[in-house]
Design a protein around this motif. Sequence first.
Motif, short mmCIF file in Angstrom:
data_model
loop_
_atom_site.label_atom_id
_atom_site.label_comp_id
_atom_site.label_asym_id
_atom_site.label_seq_id
_atom_site.Cartn_x
_atom_site.Cartn_y
_atom_site.Cartn_z
N SER A 193 1.63 49.35 59.50
CA SER A 193 1.79 48.76 60.83
C SER A 193 3.09 49.28 61.42
O SER A 193 4.10 49.37 60.74
CB SER A 193 1.81 47.23 60.75
N VAL A 194 3.04 49.64 62.70
CA VAL A 194 4.24 50.12 63.39
C VAL A 194 4.36 49.42 64.75
O VAL A 194 3.38 49.27 65.47
CB VAL A 194 4.22 51.65 63.59
N ARG A 195 5.54 48.94 65.01
CA ARG A 195 5.86 48.27 66.29
C ARG A 195 4.97 47.07 66.58
O ARG A 195 4.68 46.74 67.73
CB ARG A 195 5.80 49.28 67.45
N VAL A 196 4.43 46.46 65.52
CA VAL A 196 3.72 45.19 65.63
C VAL A 196 4.21 44.30 64.48
O VAL A 196 4.98 44.74 63.63
CB VAL A 196 2.18 45.38 65.53
N SER A 197 3.74 43.07 64.46
CA SER A 197 4.16 42.15 63.41
C SER A 197 3.70 42.63 62.03
O SER A 197 2.57 43.10 61.88
CB SER A 197 3.57 40.76 63.69
N PRO A 198 4.55 42.50 61.00
CA PRO A 198 4.13 42.85 59.63
C PRO A 198 2.93 42.03 59.15
O PRO A 198 2.26 42.43 58.20
CB PRO A 198 5.38 42.54 58.79
N HIS A 225 5.24 48.97 56.24
CA HIS A 225 5.70 48.59 57.58
C HIS A 225 6.92 49.43 57.95
O HIS A 225 7.97 49.33 57.32
CB HIS A 225 6.06 47.10 57.64
N PHE A 226 6.75 50.28 58.96
CA PHE A 226 7.85 51.15 59.38
C PHE A 226 8.66 50.47 60.49
O PHE A 226 8.10 49.82 61.38
CB PHE A 226 7.30 52.48 59.90
N LYS A 227 9.98 50.63 60.43
CA LYS A 227 10.87 50.00 61.41
C LYS A 227 11.75 51.05 62.07
O LYS A 227 11.96 52.14 61.53
CB LYS A 227 11.75 48.95 60.72
N GLY A 228 12.30 50.68 63.22
CA GLY A 228 13.31 51.50 63.89
C GLY A 228 12.81 52.89 64.24
O GLY A 228 11.70 53.07 64.71
#
Length: 370
Positions: A193-198, A225-228
Amino acid sequence: MSNLKYHGSNFFRQRLILSTLSGKPIEIKDIRDAYDEPGINEYENSFLQLLDTLTDGAVIAVNETGTDVKYTPGLLLGGKLQHDCGTERAIGYFLEPLLCLAPFCKKPLHITLKGITNDSVDPSVDAIKYSSLPVLKRFIINDENLEVKIISRGLPPEGGGEVLFTCPVINTIRPLKFLDPGKIRRIRGYAYSVRVSPAMASRMVDKSKGLLLKFLPDVYVYTDHFKGKNSGKSPGFGLALVAESTTGVFYSAEAISKPSGSKGDFLVPEDVAQQACFNLFEEINRGGCVDSNNQSLACVLMALGPTDVSKIKTGPLSPYTIQFLRHMEDFLQLRMKLETEKDEKLLLGTHKVSLTCLGIGFTNLSRKVS
């Protein structure tokens, strides 16, 4: 040497891959002549640029309308490269041909590809990493530095993903006899998931395990889950599944949410997980020693092998693979022997195909001799 001539835009990559490997120049005419927007697309032009970067001495000529392409292949160089794949097609569109070409470069390939890592059209980077690389490893001896690494994940429409592909160079390919697909022993999944809730990834894990555990007990689905800066530019989520057999066969399947801004009903995580599971069950039912996405890769590597018999069993041949076999006859003057066998226990219309060929004894002429 006279050019091989083709018409139309279909199987554009196949023709260029086999032209590069065989050293035979080609000309492709009437590319989308009857369309409102004639000529090659952006992603096809980008693929030509990738070949130009990867080789030394290649001559690529495209006419003003883009409807006529002449390609004279050069020597495969390799080395440390970068390529922006754009956002029209995913990185998988460019990475698939590299699996065929990279082992025959002069220097080990170390290429960074930027663009879309997962979409619903091309094989994802996950599918290539977990099911295509094992196929390639069966044919090459030195596979220590063969790797696909996802640095950042980018989803459509804006992408922003980055992938590192490294591949060693080889002199020759070893022959392969692989006729026993075995039984499925475990399934692994990667819910991203990217740029949404984990929580989206967790919901896909719950739904997929509910379906897969009815099939066999050894199931594990990782959340990713990728961030930033590693999360690309567009929101979304998806699930990639890989089933491994007792003989080392890998079947891959995937599903992804709809791109942000697209029309139609929004896909909830449970729908994505269910679709991925059903796609995996279909791949397993097709069977064989390679999944449908890797049939053409196995065929071209068998053909390029030493002058020894190679044999592999697959599920029903995909239309892409059937055309690849026809093109191989044009470029390599090699025709494979196909034997079909039906299994009464399988679903109607499902059959196995045994492909046998004598390799052409292809040698990597670009490689430095130590």
